[in-house]
Design a protein around this motif. Structure first.
Motif, PDB file in Angstrom:
ATOM      1  N   UNK A   1     -16.659  -5.235  -6.733  1.00 57.91           N
ATOM      2  CA  UNK A   1     -15.656  -4.347  -7.326  1.00 57.91           C
ATOM      3  C   UNK A   1     -15.951  -4.134  -8.800  1.00 57.91           C
ATOM      4  N   UNK A   2     -16.193  -5.257  -9.499  1.00 62.70           N
ATOM      5  CA  UNK A   2     -16.461  -5.175 -10.930  1.00 62.70           C
ATOM      6  C   UNK A   2     -17.685  -4.306 -11.180  1.00 62.70           C
TER       7      UNK A   2
ATOM      8  N   UNK B   1     -18.952  -1.963  -9.278  1.00 64.50           N
ATOM      9  CA  UNK B   1     -18.634  -0.564  -8.965  1.00 64.50           C
ATOM     10  C   UNK B   1     -17.941   0.102 -10.136  1.00 64.50           C
ATOM     11  N   UNK B   2     -16.926  -0.595 -10.649  1.00 69.31           N
ATOM     12  CA  UNK B   2     -16.142  -0.028 -11.740  1.00 69.31           C
ATOM     13  C   UNK B   2     -17.028   0.162 -12.969  1.00 69.31           C
ATOM     14  N   UNK B   3     -17.942  -0.777 -13.192  1.00 70.12           N
ATOM     15  CA  UNK B   3     -18.838  -0.665 -14.342  1.00 70.12           C
ATOM     16  C   UNK B   3     -19.751   0.541 -14.207  1.00 70.12           C
TER      17      UNK B   3
ATOM     18  N   UNK C   1     -19.108   3.176 -12.602  1.00 62.63           N
ATOM     19  CA  UNK C   1     -18.293   4.369 -12.743  1.00 62.63           C
ATOM     20  C   UNK C   1     -17.960   4.660 -14.185  1.00 62.63           C
ATOM     21  N   UNK C   2     -18.156   3.688 -15.051  1.00 52.37           N
ATOM     22  CA  UNK C   2     -17.730   3.876 -16.426  1.00 52.37           C
ATOM     23  C   UNK C   2     -18.884   3.596 -17.376  1.00 52.37           C
ATOM     24  N   UNK C   3     -20.081   3.934 -16.918  1.00 52.17           N
ATOM     25  CA  UNK C   3     -21.245   3.903 -17.795  1.00 52.17           C
ATOM     26  C   UNK C   3     -21.531   2.538 -18.393  1.00 52.17           C
ATOM     27  N   UNK C   4     -21.386   1.490 -17.586  1.00 48.76           N
ATOM     28  CA  UNK C   4     -21.865   0.182 -18.031  1.00 48.76           C
ATOM     29  C   UNK C   4     -22.801  -0.295 -16.945  1.00 48.76           C
TER      30      UNK C   4
ATOM     31  N   UNK D   1     -25.815  -3.597 -23.489  1.00 48.90           N
ATOM     32  CA  UNK D   1     -25.701  -2.918 -22.202  1.00 48.90           C
ATOM     33  C   UNK D   1     -24.919  -1.625 -22.264  1.00 48.90           C
ATOM     34  N   UNK D   2     -24.129  -1.452 -23.335  1.00 51.27           N
ATOM     35  CA  UNK D   2     -23.328  -0.229 -23.386  1.00 51.27           C
ATOM     36  C   UNK D   2     -23.978   0.859 -24.224  1.00 51.27           C
TER      37      UNK D   2
ATOM     38  N   UNK E   1     -26.298   3.516 -22.554  1.00 52.82           N
ATOM     39  CA  UNK E   1     -25.585   4.514 -21.764  1.00 52.82           C
ATOM     40  C   UNK E   1     -24.949   5.570 -22.643  1.00 52.82           C
TER      41      UNK E   1
ATOM     42  N   UNK F   1     -20.328   8.788 -14.946  1.00 50.93           N
ATOM     43  CA  UNK F   1     -20.773   9.555 -16.104  1.00 50.93           C
ATOM     44  C   UNK F   1     -22.032  10.382 -15.846  1.00 50.93           C
TER      45      UNK F   1
END
Lengths: 459, 459
Positions: B254-255, B257-259, B261-264, B284-285, B288, B435
């Motif tokens: 889950x974590x 997936x969410x990452x 989805x949010x460019x991490x 890591x950010x 992106x 993203x």
């Protein structure tokens, strides 16, 4: 990987009306595997198979069907057949089905149920959605503290066929208040003559009926429990939540989080994708797409009001989409990390300043790096004619770079503080993240971008 | 909700050096609760407490510490203390810790372990990350088919203290091939003289060592299992995965997936938020944010190349941010639904055309509605001076509305087809969503927007 392939064999048995083999077959299969196969049949045929099975097994397989299939089958039953089936179902699945049955039919069925079941349904149905009470089951094993291990095992043996789990037994006093826990493992390891109260765990981890179902599910996961006892305000044991229901709650919550992050909100239930009609998706997705588009009119008006700035320095149009995207991307990153950490209990609203401070540091680093790169890009590579007379490429680059650095810093600040503030106000942090945040960053981004150009370059 | 509050009592016991109460106290607490408290102490003090406990309990509490705390404690131990501790740990946690120990220290510890443990560690460590083999444990109960129920219970009783779960026992033939399953519940319900093979389930749900860990975790969740047996290529039972490890795998996924989805993105491990250093998040950010910003240069160039169209019809600038946002929002909605349905096994790449068809219908409905609203807005409310001579507001409105309808339709198409295509190619569908998709939609959106205006309005 192997999931049982039952379809061909079962189909043959049904066609041959080979009842006894059918009964044996269903008994030694996993109920979910049988339910998976039955789901492919019309409701009437599903009942033809279930009808011939032993009542407990029938109810267990039925409980594993999707709720809409359950409803279809229920429609085709007589009142007495349905009442019998409902009586045999696990209490938590039973009440879920019951809530979906139309009220007039509920009133028909209730009198056909035994008093104990009727009251159990009424009680379980009375807890508000989203609480631990609304997802618990009342099928647990309770033991008094003063019996021996041998007697305890004997009681579990008697109750086992009707219980959701027999691996944990809860010890209650004469008022049914929770005072301890023994696992079946402890019981088979202990000397048979010992008393339950001498081997039980007294520091039982429990939750209250009013607790949030997600918090309770995370507790079950954190402590690796097979089940968690639920008590009412007087510490009386009223139910348990099992590990499999906890896993379903966590998956459901994750789906909802992801939906909020991707502009699919609203009080709808997430259904199975293929079965959910187009109309349903339209109804829940269109308001978001159109509402967010409406908000982007504000960004449009800001561009409109800076039209002169834009036309006197047309290179600004080049970096406009980048400005909008960068605010949204940075904000989403931050919000996703913070919301995840909130959900997993790693941070709480009490850590507000620590989290903000950390995110501002990350934002400053990313903002400075991005700003530096953009300044170099504009200063060194601005094409002839892009920079009007009287301005230097390096100064234009500085105005653009400054706007980006500020935008990144602001995005990390809002990406962290909005979810934390929502959490402190007991709102769902995911609601203020994702597209809502991105839209806000678009609006603020346009303001920062043109203001920076106007002020630094005296346009 | 109540989680045990152990800190004050434990602290007092440590200060008073009251070893026997400390031992009792830790024995009747949940190991995770003790570990939670110990985590707040310096490594040396953690060992002071663990040292005085009975070896199995010590290893269990130690296993519940975070891996970085485990490593810190391990650092301070002698070779023999560490070897003893590692021997007593559950095999799956033991190998996780072992992989984190520096290779030179591994070589020191291995000879101090018994041969069985050494080989167990080597075997478990040999499975590639992400497979069922890499997360399974070798602490399960195996039974031969020809013993009686009474004998089976006796065996379980003997093995119980060392086994991760005793609630499922796996029946294997003389070559250790998996042939059946009995639950402890079945055993205590069955007549003691019956043979195991006569009461066991023969259609056992199992997975292979090479299966994907997420698929296996979802199987455990779907079938409500306490544990799932894992076999090698010869159907020989080599381990089990328990429900609690499955829940952790699902949360971890889950974590991730969410990452995505949010460019991490990137091959980093999601750590505890508060303990992860700023520098790690920056590393890591930043790629992106900066990479996606770089791609937006393409959108910028497109605006740049349509500069004349833009300056001859400045009202286009008003709807530019809306165009970019709408493509991203619609695409994300679609991708989130499809990726979720893929993860939950509700759809697969085989349903490609059905899913695309459904999403195109949703896209058409949303696109037409949004287009209609925009056409009305522009036709009826365009301000004086926004529409140049020779053009009607209604025609300009049509050009803008058409571009938005096409953009929404294209966003649903790409939002559905890219994840499905990725899944068919065995890539992670989440990577082509979020993203990345939004940036692609920005670029395509600018092209559609200006082309529509240019062609329809002859600019």
């Amino acid at each position: 990987m192997k999931t049982p392939l039952v379809a061909p064999e079962l189909r043959e048995l049904i066609q041959r009306h080979d009842i006894s083999t059918l009964q044996d077959f269903c008994k030694f299969m996993h109920p979910m595997a049988v339910a998976d196969y039955l789901s492919t049949l019309p409701p009437h045929d599903i009942w033809e198979v279930l009808r011939v099975l032993e009542p407990n097994l029938r109810a267990e397989i039925f409980s594993n069907l999707d709720e809409d299939v359950q409803l279809e089958v229920a429609e085709s039953l007589t009142r007495d057949e349905l009442a019998q089936l409902i009586s045999d179902m696990p209490p938590d699945d039973r009440v879920d089905l019951f809530k979906k049955i139309p009220p007039e039919k509920q009133d028909l069925i209730l009198p056909a149920l035994a008093k104990a079941e009727r009251e159990d349904i009424r009680k379980l149905a009375s807890y508000p959605e989203g609480t631990a009470g609304s997802v618990m089951t009342s099928d647990y094993v309770a033991l008094p503290p003063d019996i021996t291990v041998r007697e305890a095992i004997e009681r579990i043996r008697l109750e086992a066929p009707d219980r959701e789990t027999v691996y944990y037994a809860y010890v209650v006093d004469e008022k049914r208040r929770l005072i301890g826990l023994v696992s079946l493992k402890d019981l088979i390891l202990a000397p048979p003559h010992k008393l339950v109260k001498d081997i039980m765990y007294r520091d039982v981890i429990y939750a209250r009926v009013t607790d949030d179902q997600e918090d309770v599910a995370r507790m079950i996961q954190r402590y690796d429990l097979i089940a968690l006892p639920i008590v009412n305000g007087d510490n009386v044991l009223v139910g348990i939540i099992t590990h499999d229901d906890a896993a379903d709650i966590i998956t459901q919550e994750h789906t909802e989080d992801l939906e909020k992050f991707t502009a699919i909100g609203g009080p709808h239930e997430a259904g199975v994708y293929m079965k959910t009609p187009v109309w349903h998706y339209f109804r829940y997705r269109a308001p978001w797409v159109i509402g967010l588009a409406g908000l982007e009119l504000i960004s449009g008006f800001i561009i409109h009001s800076f039209e002169e700035t834009l036309s006197s320095l047309i290179i600004l149009a080049m970096y406009l989409p980048m400005m909008a995207a960068t605010g949204g991307n940075t904000g989403s990153q931050t919000a996703a990390l913070v919301i995840r950490a909130l959900a997993l209990g790693e941070v709480s609203a009490r850590n507000f300043f620590k989290v903000i401070f950390k995110e501002l540091q990350v934002g400053l680093l990313i903002g400075l790096l991005l700003g530096l790169l953009l300044w170099l890009k504009v200063s060194l590579f601005a094409q002839y004619g892009q920079i009007p007379a009287g301005l230097s490429a390096s100064k234009v680059g500085f105005a653009i770079a400054l706007a980006f650095s500020l935008q990144v810093l602001l995005a990390t600040f809002l990406g962290a503080s909005l979810p934390l503030a929502a959490s402190a106000l007991k709102l769902d942090p995911a609601f203020v993240a994702g597209p809502t945040l991105a839209t806000l960053m678009d609006i603020l981004g346009m303001l920062i971008y043109f203001s920076s150009a106007k002020i630094i370059l005296n346009l």
